[in-house]
Design a protein around this motif. Structure first.
Motif, PDB file in Angstrom:
ATOM      1  N   LEU A   1      -3.185   7.853  -5.536  1.00 40.03           N
ATOM      2  CA  LEU A   1      -2.857   6.769  -6.464  1.00 40.03           C
ATOM      3  C   LEU A   1      -2.990   5.422  -5.758  1.00 40.03           C
ATOM      4  N   PRO A   2      -3.630   4.431  -6.392  1.00 41.60           N
ATOM      5  CA  PRO A   2      -3.783   3.121  -5.760  1.00 41.60           C
ATOM      6  C   PRO A   2      -2.486   2.323  -5.775  1.00 41.60           C
ATOM      7  N   ILE A   3      -2.157   1.723  -4.645  1.00 40.17           N
ATOM      8  CA  ILE A   3      -0.988   0.843  -4.524  1.00 40.17           C
ATOM      9  C   ILE A   3      -1.494  -0.476  -3.942  1.00 40.17           C
ATOM     10  N   PRO A   4      -1.987  -1.403  -4.794  1.00 39.48           N
ATOM     11  CA  PRO A   4      -2.666  -2.617  -4.307  1.00 39.48           C
ATOM     12  C   PRO A   4      -1.719  -3.723  -3.856  1.00 39.48           C
ATOM     13  N   LEU A   5      -0.744  -3.376  -3.039  1.00 39.20           N
ATOM     14  CA  LEU A   5       0.156  -4.365  -2.448  1.00 39.20           C
ATOM     15  C   LEU A   5      -0.218  -4.582  -0.989  1.00 39.20           C
TER      16      LEU A   5
END
Length: 685
Positions: A317-321
């Motif tokens: 899952l992408p976590i763009p932080l």
């Protein structure tokens, strides 16, 4: 003890909970490891505080408390979060299922996309639409939304995520929907709007991250509540601060509101501790190697600074932080050996954890890497975890027997093979990282920490031909020390998505001023004690027109002041050339996101020093060890007896309370004035 200004850093790992206690005025440091309690992690902290109390530390004298947590991470990995719903713009109901339509493993047609956190039956739509510039194409249908709220409640959801198209440009529809849902659900639904958490383009990533935040929030808040109760019971009056994925810290209230920012907090704190350790040794470029009970985490420090990523993934899952760049290998002290369907020996990624733990702990039945370390002669069963955990070699031998029978060898040789497989796994991952960054490992030192890092670091350094191995004075608890060294940090973002030629420089400066003001307001609200100043950093995500993805370009403050766009363009072309080997000075540049990071500087622990050695290092004994298939007599040293200037030669074992250091034949070690042990290849005679 009479001291009244203790600062406590805590890191909870899969096997041990590490505590580092620092007395600010005198510089006295106490470190402690206590077994993690998986069913009740806060109890592990309470146990550690009780152990400190027995050593004369009054919990009421702890004035600063900072803590790395894996509650959110474990909740996400184990899929044990809240039952939530998602509200999206009409026509985008399948956003979580379609994902990015890319195979997770491009060369494996059987690989599958990860299951969404929210099933399609709990994804609802709203009648509204914004255009790409944030203008309203279709207003929010509030009457229809009232009926949708009833449907969401009927689905059994306890919360709802709102992610509308282009809300990063204009959050008005999301904010209004959140207000109405809270009113009409009469408080029965927790509501989270994507534009409030992270207003950045790409709706799939924004939807996933906001969903992950609400999915883990109830578990994290429950843990924080329990933690606060245990601290109060123990007499700790200071406000808890929590480490973030970006290497900074924030107060517990902020962490409860945005727990997604804590997903990589423990490993990130270790990297911050590694920065301080490398600085004390005068080394600028290091590969950090943090091996705990469950995994080994690798990161890069270049020119004394950690590297960051804006596009992290967790369980697919992408976590763009923004987060400290981290690469994990499923090889820790608790990773167990097994035989796959093809008859090959594998190690990890599954771990036995702390309960039941490796077989040598006395309860488990599986042979883990810690069992292999013990059987190969690296570990002293009487000194493991400062003598708090008694190791049982007979149980390790028994657990290794099935693997040994399959390999047609004895248990000791099977243990050596397990270690070789684990090193091969680490080398494969590290090779990919080296290729991605384009650096020569011969120009880097391997900085080993965690309970298992110093045991295996020399093996890995020899494989990658690293310049040296750096082992700080207390590597087993460096993550906890890193938490104490971490600054307050916050990232703010604004999605612009305009051609650079269309953005007047004055407007650009205005946007950065607003972002800086927002970040400063966050820091002001933290009530951070004793800050030693603050710094604002600016950057932007840019790309050539027509490209699909962007690169992050640092923006020096003086560039914003002189208003010279040509300097910005030249900097972008140079960065593009460094990263991709080419640039196109004649192409138009598109500005995607503007970023601001504020750092509130906390006082760092003072550099430690140890006395100079009056004579040569003396071994306390010898022990038979098995290294890469060969038997050796290794000299045994106590780390506490190694003073500045002491030199040792491998094969050798260096023992200390929080870890064990293995020095291979052909390598030597020297202790510097800061207490660091530096291993280097010895010149051949």
């Amino acid at each position: 003890m009479d001291s009244q200004n203790w600062r406590l850093g805590i890191d909870i790992g899969g096997t041990f909970t590490d505590l580092t206690l620092l007395e600010q005025s005198s510089g006295e440091t106490i470190t402690l490891k206590t077994p993690t309690v998986p069913a009740d992690p806060a109890q592990g902290i309470a146990n550690g505080l009780e152990a400190l109390k027995k050593r004369g530390v009054n919990p009421s004298d702890i004035r600063y408390f900072v803590h790395g947590t894996t509650i959110g991470l474990n909740t996400l990995l184990q899929r044990r979060g809240a039952k939530i719903a998602l509200l999206v713009t009409e026509g985008f109901r399948d956003i979580l299922n379609l994902q990015r339509l890319r195979l997770p493993v491009p060369y494996d047609f059987r690989s599958r996309l990860p299951e969404p956190l929210i099933p399609r039956e709990r994804v609802f739509t709203a009648s509204e639409r914004l255009l790409h510039d944030g203008s309203v194409h279709e207003p929010l249908d509030e009457e229809r939304l009232r009926g949708t709220v009833a449907d969401i409640l009927g689905s059994g959801a306890t919360g709802v995520v709102i992610c509308f198209l282009h809300s990063y440009k204009n959050p008005a529809h999301e904010r209004r929907a959140a207000e109405l849902i809270a009113r009409w659900s009469e408080g029965r639904l927790d509501v989270s709007a994507s534009s409030g958490l992270w207003p950045q383009m790409r709706e799939y990533e924004r939807a996933v991250m906001t969903s992950a935040n609400l999915y883990i929030q109830s578990n994290v808040q429950k843990y924080f509540s329990t933690l606060q109760e245990r601290l109060n019971e123990a007499g700790v009056a200071s406000t808890p601060f929590i480490t973030q994925s970006n290497g900074g810290i924030m107060d517990i209230r902020s962490a409860a509101e945005a727990p997604v920012r804590t997903l990589f907090s423990g490993p990130a704190a270790g990297v911050i501790g590694a920065v301080q350790a490398a600085k004390s040794a005068g080394i600028d470029n290091v590969i950090t190697f943090d091996m705990g009970g469950t995994s080994a985490d690798i990161s890069i420090i270049e020119n004394g600074q950690p590297t960051f990523s804006q596009s992290n993934h967790l369980a697919g899952l992408p976590i763009p932080l923004p987060a400290v760049s981290m690469y994990s290998v499923g090889a820790g002290g608790g990773s167990y050996g097994w035989i796959d369907n093809g008859g090959l020996l594998k190690v990890g990624p599954e771990s036995v954890g702390s309960d039941p733990g490796p077989a040598c702990y006395g309860r488990g039945e599986r042979a883990a890497l810690t069992d292999a370390f013990l059987v190969c002669g690296y570990l002293n069963p009487d000194r493991f975890a400062a003598g708090n955990v008694r190791l049982h070699g007979d149980r390790s031998l028994r657990a290794l027997e099935p693997i040994a029978r399959h390999l047609g060898t004895d248990a000791r040789a099977a243990a050596d093979r397990m270690l070789q497989v684990a090193i091969a796994n680490m080398y494969a991952e590290l090779s990919a990282v080296m290729e991605q960054h384009g650096f020569d490992p011969r120009e880097f030192s391997l900085l080993a920490f965690g309970g298992g890092g110093p045991v295996t670091a020399n093996f890995l350094a020899e494989e990658i031909q690293a310049r040296s191995v750096l082992i700080p004075p207390k590597p087993g608890t460096l993550c906890a020390l890193g938490a104490l060294s971490a600054d307050f940090a916050h990232d703010a973002v604004l999605s612009l998505q305009r051609m650079a030629a269309d953005v007047p420089f004055a407007e650009l400066g205005g946007h950065y001023a607003a972002l800086g003001g927002s970040a400063s307001s966050w820091l002001d609200a933290q009530d951070a004690p004793g800050l030693e100043g603050r710094t604002l950093f600016y950057s932007l995500d840019a790309r050539y027109k027509g490209q699909a993805f962007e690169i992050e370009l640092p923006i020096p403050p003086e560039l914003l002041q002189d208003g010279d766009y040509s300097r910005l363009e030249t900097s972008f072309h140079d960065l593009h050339r460094r990263q991709y080997g080419h640039s196109d000075p004649g192409a138009q540049i598109e500005l995607i996101n503007l970023r601001a990071r504020i750092v509130g500087h906390v006082r760092k622990p003072d550099a430690q020093s140890i006395p100079a050695a009056p004579s040569e290092a003396k071994a306390s004994g010898v022990r038979n060890v098995l290294l890469n298939g060969r038997e050796y007599e290794a000299r045994i040293y106590a780390r506490g007896n190694l003073l500045a200037g002491h030199a040792i030669s491998g094969p050798a074992i260096v023992e200390q309370d929080d870890t064990t250091i293995v020095v291979l034949p052909g390598w030597g070690g020297r202790t510097d004035a800061g207490g660091n042990l530096i291993l280097e290849k010895e010149a051949k005679a």
